[in-house]
Design an enzyme around this catalytic site. Sequence first.
Site, PDB file in Angstrom:
ATOM      1  N   HIS A 101       0.853  -1.199   0.000  1.00  0.00           N
ATOM      2  CA  HIS A 101       0.000   0.000   0.000  1.00  0.00           C
ATOM      3  C   HIS A 101       0.884   1.244   0.000  1.00  0.00           C
ATOM      4  O   HIS A 101       2.055   1.184   0.375  1.00  0.00           O
ATOM      5  CB  HIS A 101      -0.926   0.018   1.215  1.00  0.00           C
ATOM      6  CG  HIS A 101      -0.201  -0.065   2.517  1.00  0.00           C
ATOM      7  ND1 HIS A 101       0.289  -1.256   3.015  1.00  0.00           N
ATOM      8  CD2 HIS A 101       0.148   0.885   3.418  1.00  0.00           C
ATOM      9  CE1 HIS A 101       0.906  -1.025   4.159  1.00  0.00           C
ATOM     10  NE2 HIS A 101       0.843   0.268   4.426  1.00  0.00           N
ATOM     11  N   HIS A 103       0.914   5.414   1.215  1.00  0.00           N
ATOM     12  CA  HIS A 103       0.259   6.438   2.038  1.00  0.00           C
ATOM     13  C   HIS A 103       0.185   7.769   1.293  1.00  0.00           C
ATOM     14  O   HIS A 103       1.179   8.208   0.707  1.00  0.00           O
ATOM     15  CB  HIS A 103       1.059   6.698   3.320  1.00  0.00           C
ATOM     16  CG  HIS A 103       1.117   5.538   4.249  1.00  0.00           C
ATOM     17  ND1 HIS A 103       0.307   5.433   5.352  1.00  0.00           N
ATOM     18  CD2 HIS A 103       1.888   4.421   4.246  1.00  0.00           C
ATOM     19  CE1 HIS A 103       0.583   4.310   6.008  1.00  0.00           C
ATOM     20  NE2 HIS A 103       1.548   3.677   5.353  1.00  0.00           N
TER      21      HIS A 103
HETATM   22  P1  5GP Z   1       2.201   0.674   7.317  1.00  0.00           P
HETATM   23  O1  5GP Z   1       2.672   0.934   8.709  1.00  0.00           O
HETATM   24  O2  5GP Z   1       2.147  -0.814   7.021  1.00  0.00           O
HETATM   25  O3  5GP Z   1       2.948   1.451   6.278  1.00  0.00           O
HETATM   26  O4  5GP Z   1       0.720   1.244   7.251  1.00  0.00           O
HETATM   27  C1  5GP Z   1      -0.405   0.530   7.633  1.00  0.00           C
HETATM   28  C2  5GP Z   1      -1.501   1.534   7.844  1.00  0.00           C
HETATM   29  O5  5GP Z   1      -2.747   0.877   7.826  1.00  0.00           O
HETATM   30  C3  5GP Z   1      -1.401   2.271   9.187  1.00  0.00           C
HETATM   31  O6  5GP Z   1      -1.297   3.668   8.950  1.00  0.00           O
HETATM   32  C4  5GP Z   1      -2.688   1.885   9.914  1.00  0.00           C
HETATM   33  O7  5GP Z   1      -3.245   2.942  10.655  1.00  0.00           O
HETATM   34  C5  5GP Z   1      -3.598   1.451   8.775  1.00  0.00           C
HETATM   35  N1  5GP Z   1      -4.557   0.418   9.140  1.00  0.00           N
HETATM   36  C6  5GP Z   1      -4.299  -0.731   9.829  1.00  0.00           C
HETATM   37  N2  5GP Z   1      -5.435  -1.449   9.973  1.00  0.00           N
HETATM   38  C7  5GP Z   1      -6.415  -0.757   9.352  1.00  0.00           C
HETATM   39  C8  5GP Z   1      -7.818  -0.994   9.156  1.00  0.00           C
HETATM   40  O8  5GP Z   1      -8.390  -1.996   9.579  1.00  0.00           O
HETATM   41  N3  5GP Z   1      -8.506  -0.047   8.457  1.00  0.00           N
HETATM   42  C9  5GP Z   1      -7.904   1.076   7.964  1.00  0.00           C
HETATM   43  N4  5GP Z   1      -8.671   1.944   7.306  1.00  0.00           N
HETATM   44  N5  5GP Z   1      -6.599   1.341   8.133  1.00  0.00           N
HETATM   45  C10 5GP Z   1      -5.854   0.432   8.815  1.00  0.00           C
END
Ligand code: 5GP
Length: 136
Positions: A101, A103
């Site tokens: 993903h 951001h």
């Molecule tokens: P990472 O740390 O892997 O780059 O980002 C994962 C992101 O996914 C985090 O910013 C976290 O807040 C978001 N996230 C995790 N679980 C969920 C969820 O169930 N729903 C949504 N909308 N965001 C999520």
Amino acid sequence: MKKDNCIFCKIIAGEIPSHTTYEDENCKVILDINPATKGHSIIIVKDHYDNFFELPEEKATEVIKVAKIMSKKMADNLQCDGFNILQNNNEVAGQTVMHYHMHLIPRYKFDKQDLTMETMQPSSEELLETKNIIIG
Ligand code: 5GP
Ligand code: ZN
């Protein structure tokens, strides 16, 4: 391609609700549940790839297209002043959901967010050595 027990695969399948702001054949954009700023969104590639290394080039192109569409739309409608567009790969880099993903983090003049990095002060010899390591 769906992976068992992957939270983003469940969101894509509609098994976990999300606030969707954009969707096409390849990607879905949702609001991050724990936003860094108002409007913080994530572009999720619908098929499961663990990270950028696994992501096929044609899917990466689709992600960039969606980033262009949505950053423009969010800038217009949220009236933000800038954007951080970032993407974490592997736990050491802060990845917490192991499904690729990107951001989209709108930034506002007076937001209290600080995403600046701690930096090093390498000598020119160290920079040269690093360059040579990278180019191999
Ligand atoms: P990472 O740390 O892997 O780059 O980002 C994962 C992101 O996914 C985090 O910013 C976290 O807040 C978001 N996230 C995790 N679980 C969920 C969820 O169930 N729903 C949504 N909308 N965001 C999520
Ligand atoms: Zn997944």
